[in-house]
Design a protein around this motif. Structure first.
Motif, PDB file in Angstrom:
ATOM      1  N   VAL A 180       0.862  -1.175   0.000  1.00 16.93           N
ATOM      2  CA  VAL A 180       0.000   0.000   0.000  1.00 16.93           C
ATOM      3  C   VAL A 180       0.905   1.233   0.000  1.00 16.93           C
ATOM      4  O   VAL A 180       1.723   1.406   0.907  1.00 16.93           O
TER       5      VAL A 180
ATOM      6  N   PRO B  72      -0.576  -4.445   2.738  1.00 18.99           N
ATOM      7  CA  PRO B  72      -1.998  -4.522   2.359  1.00 18.99           C
ATOM      8  C   PRO B  72      -2.747  -5.584   3.161  1.00 18.99           C
ATOM      9  O   PRO B  72      -2.147  -6.332   3.934  1.00 18.99           O
TER      10      PRO B  72
ATOM     11  N   SER C 247      -4.450  -4.707   8.415  1.00 16.58           N
ATOM     12  CA  SER C 247      -5.278  -3.499   8.405  1.00 16.58           C
ATOM     13  C   SER C 247      -4.408  -2.261   8.585  1.00 16.58           C
ATOM     14  O   SER C 247      -4.857  -1.140   8.370  1.00 16.58           O
TER      15      SER C 247
ATOM     16  N   CYS D 126      -3.556  -0.010   5.319  1.00 16.57           N
ATOM     17  CA  CYS D 126      -4.742   0.753   4.895  1.00 16.57           C
ATOM     18  C   CYS D 126      -5.034   1.905   5.842  1.00 16.57           C
ATOM     19  O   CYS D 126      -5.249   3.047   5.411  1.00 16.57           O
TER      20      CYS D 126
ATOM     21  N   GLN E 135      -5.017   5.836   5.613  1.00 15.64           N
ATOM     22  CA  GLN E 135      -6.294   6.540   5.722  1.00 15.64           C
ATOM     23  C   GLN E 135      -6.213   7.685   6.719  1.00 15.64           C
ATOM     24  O   GLN E 135      -6.674   8.810   6.439  1.00 15.64           O
TER      25      GLN E 135
ATOM     26  N   LYS F  26     -10.551  -0.346  -2.110  1.00 16.74           N
ATOM     27  CA  LYS F  26      -9.339   0.474  -2.196  1.00 16.74           C
ATOM     28  C   LYS F  26      -9.617   1.931  -1.854  1.00 16.74           C
ATOM     29  O   LYS F  26      -8.697   2.675  -1.501  1.00 16.74           O
TER      30      LYS F  26
ATOM     31  N   ILE G 161      -8.256   4.243   1.085  1.00 16.45           N
ATOM     32  CA  ILE G 161      -7.069   5.108   1.057  1.00 16.45           C
ATOM     33  C   ILE G 161      -7.176   6.174  -0.028  1.00 16.45           C
ATOM     34  O   ILE G 161      -6.185   6.779  -0.426  1.00 16.45           O
TER      35      ILE G 161
ATOM     36  N   PHE H 286      -9.085  -4.326  -3.211  1.00 15.51           N
ATOM     37  CA  PHE H 286      -7.741  -4.850  -3.031  1.00 15.51           C
ATOM     38  C   PHE H 286      -7.678  -6.245  -3.633  1.00 15.51           C
ATOM     39  O   PHE H 286      -8.618  -7.040  -3.504  1.00 15.51           O
TER      40      PHE H 286
END
Length: 571
Positions: A258, A271, A275, A278, A282, A332, A335, A369
């Motif tokens: 990611v 990824p 978690s 992500c 985020q 996805k 993000i 994803f």
């Protein structure tokens, strides 16, 4: 003043008996940071014998499985991020997998989830992936063999090591559960059933035999040979469902990292089924909409309030949307910058607001994803940067050691959602995306992270231990260094805070101070205090181009600096 050549500096330090942890990092060609000095030394020794940072990190991980096996080991799993000298970044998923006989309702008794079954004993065990991931990393990116990194660890297991205060405290806290399993009791408790104390020598002869067997016979001995057969037979006789075939069917996954832009940097994370990648991204995307540095300068409490509000929204999304992307629809758009701006608009910078449910990232795109813990940071001057987060889940995992193996087995099945809305051992709530299914990998908070500058050059690697607090620890380390300009030691040592949506409260380290805590309460936050929250390891390049490592001061870890062609570091 002209600097001494590296080899002269290093040899002088050793002749004077100076610990490399406290030697200047100038001209160091490798750095390793871990939670345990013996393990860090193993990594540095591997580098000194001709390895690179990948070899050093794997050697450190293997040794942690001996001297810190309440946190990690070959009975568990890991995520590995590696940045190679050619600029490529590789994400190796060694997460555990649910056995083939696993079912979504396997922990329900009279219609309710029995979390004791998913946390302790044979039903709690998922198929471990750490060894497969470590072996792949060595083959693909290292200079050393499995035997090179395992035999020194086997020697430590056989000859014994002095139990540190952390290990002793963990043994004391779990002694009754450990005693419930005969082989675990024999390996980790004294003959009278009492726990080892700080300074006592702990020898693990069965674990040494397992390490040596892998070193001689390779990973197939573990996954397709006698080890798997021993585990499968014991499970069949003791109510477990893991089989030898489950071991044989285990495969690592090579994932796409990611990557998100944050101001002047690129943040590279792991990824799903992590978690962390992500939700670190985020939260950074949300915080990017605020002038966080100016706010922190003007009113540190308000800056913390805004960060807490971003945590709440990310963890609400985690509870609903996250799972193994090979099995579940993980958007996805979590993000996506536009989605982050929409969430940021919901934040009131003057007061806490209730987050009643998850957001709707699918409104911003339908692309998906692709289908208790420790962290090791390592980097070298050749351009290898490594972040490994490894775990057996809670302290001593399932508490199960199968007779003759010496290996603590994980309790990662508890990281699935045993029943929607029922918290796991860390108080995390999950939904259908993280439901149990055969071959599925449970959702994880592990967050190995690498930071690149605008030229795509690596400047930092960071990761943490501490269940869901891993994610927020990595976030805090990033904003403190990148936004606030803190040096790495201050960023890691600084007081932490954590919000995971449910329960609706902020866990704050008491050293935050009464003034800031009182201000957070005035923003409307419910505060719970703790003396210590998680463990972080990190490495960064300083302004002079030197590699600087930091271990978390909350535990007696170690940073080791490697210099080519020097003698081994003594344990």
């Amino acid at each position: 003043m002209r600097r001494l050549p590296t080899i002269c500096f290093s040899l002088l330090a050793m002749l004077l008996g100076i610990d490399h942890s406290f030697v200047s990092a100038d001209e160091a060609t490798c750095v390793v940071a871990s939670v345990q000095p013996i393990a860090t030394n193993a990594g540095i020794n591997t580098y000194h014998s001709g390895g690179n940072a990948v070899d050093a990190a794997i050697a450190t991980a293997m040794t942690l499985g001996v001297v810190d096996n309440h946190n990690s080991g070959l009975g568990g799993g890991c995520f590995i991020l590696i940045r190679t000298p050619d600029g490529q970044i590789h994400a190796i998923d060694g997460r555990e997998m649910a056995p083939s006989a696993a079912t979504a309702d396997m922990y329900l008794r009279d219609g309710k989830a029995d979390t004791e079954l998913s946390q302790t004993g044979p039903l709690a065990v998922a198929v471990p992936g750490a060894l497969a991931a470590y072996a792949h990393a060595l083959r693909s990116h290292g200079e050393k063999t499995l035997a090179d990194v395992m035999l020194p660890a086997a020697k430590i297991a056989e000859e014994g090591f002095a139990v540190d205060k952390i290990f002793a405290r963990k043994l004391e806290s779990k002694k009754d559960l450990l005693a419930a399993f005969p082989a675990t009791r024999d390996q980790l408790l004294k003959s009278d059933g009492s726990p080892y104390q700080t300074g006592d020598t702990l020898r693990q002869s069965d674990l040494a035999k397992t390490y040596r067997s892998i070193a001689v016979n390779g990973e197939k001995w573990f996954y397709e040979g006698p080890f798997a057969q021993t585990i499968g037979s014991w499970m069949h006789q003791n109510g477990g469902i893991v089989t030898a075939e489950d071991f044989a069917n285990y495969r690592i996954k090579l994932r796409q990292p990611v990557v998100t832009d944050y101001r002047d940097w690129k943040i590279v994370g792991f990824p799903p089924p992590s978690s962390g990648g992500c939700h670190v991204s985020q939260m950074l995307n949300i915080l990017e909409t605020f002038d966080l540095a100016a706010m922190h300068q003007r009113d540190p409490a308000q800056a913390k309030h805004v960060v807490i509000e971003s945590m709440k929204r990310a963890f609400a999304d985690r509870a609903y949307h996250l799972g193994d992307a090979d099995f579940s629809r993980v958007p996805k758009a979590l993000i996506d910058k536009a989605y982050a701006r929409d969430l940021a608009k919901q934040i009131d910078i003057q007061k806490s607001t209730d987050v009643s449910k998850q957001g709707d990232p699918f409104a911003f795109g339908d692309e998906l994803f692709g289908k208790h813990t420790t962290h090791i940071a390592a980097a070298d001057s050749d351009g290898y940067w490594v972040a490994i987060t490894a775990t057996v889940n809670t302290t001593f995992g399932s508490k199960v050691i199968v007779p003759g193996t010496g290996l603590i087995l994980n309790n990662e099945m508890d990281d699935f959602s045993a029943q929607p809305g029922v918290p796991n051992a860390f108080g995390l709530i999950g939904a259908e995306n993280n439901a149990i299914a055969p071959g599925k990998r449970p959702l994880s908070s592990m967050s190995p992270t690498i930071v690149l500058d605008r030229r795509a050059k690596p400047i930092m690697t960071v990761g943490a231990a501490g269940g869901p607090k891993i994610i927020t620890q990595v976030l805090l380390a990033l904003i403190r260094t990148l936004d606030y300009g803190d040096d790495l030691q201050a960023a890691v040592a600084g007081p932490r805070f954590h919000h995971q949506w449910r329960p609706d409260s902020v866990l704050v380290e008491s050293k935050m101070g009464d003034e800031i805590i009182d201000r957070l309460k005035k923003f409307g936050h419910v505060i719970k205090t703790t003396s210590s929250s998680g463990i972080t390891q990190a490495i960064r390049i300083d302004d002079d181009g030197n590699l600087i490592g930091v271990h978390d001061p909350r535990v007696p870890g170690k940073v080791g600096y490697g210099f080519r062609k020097v003698a081994a570091v003594k344990n």
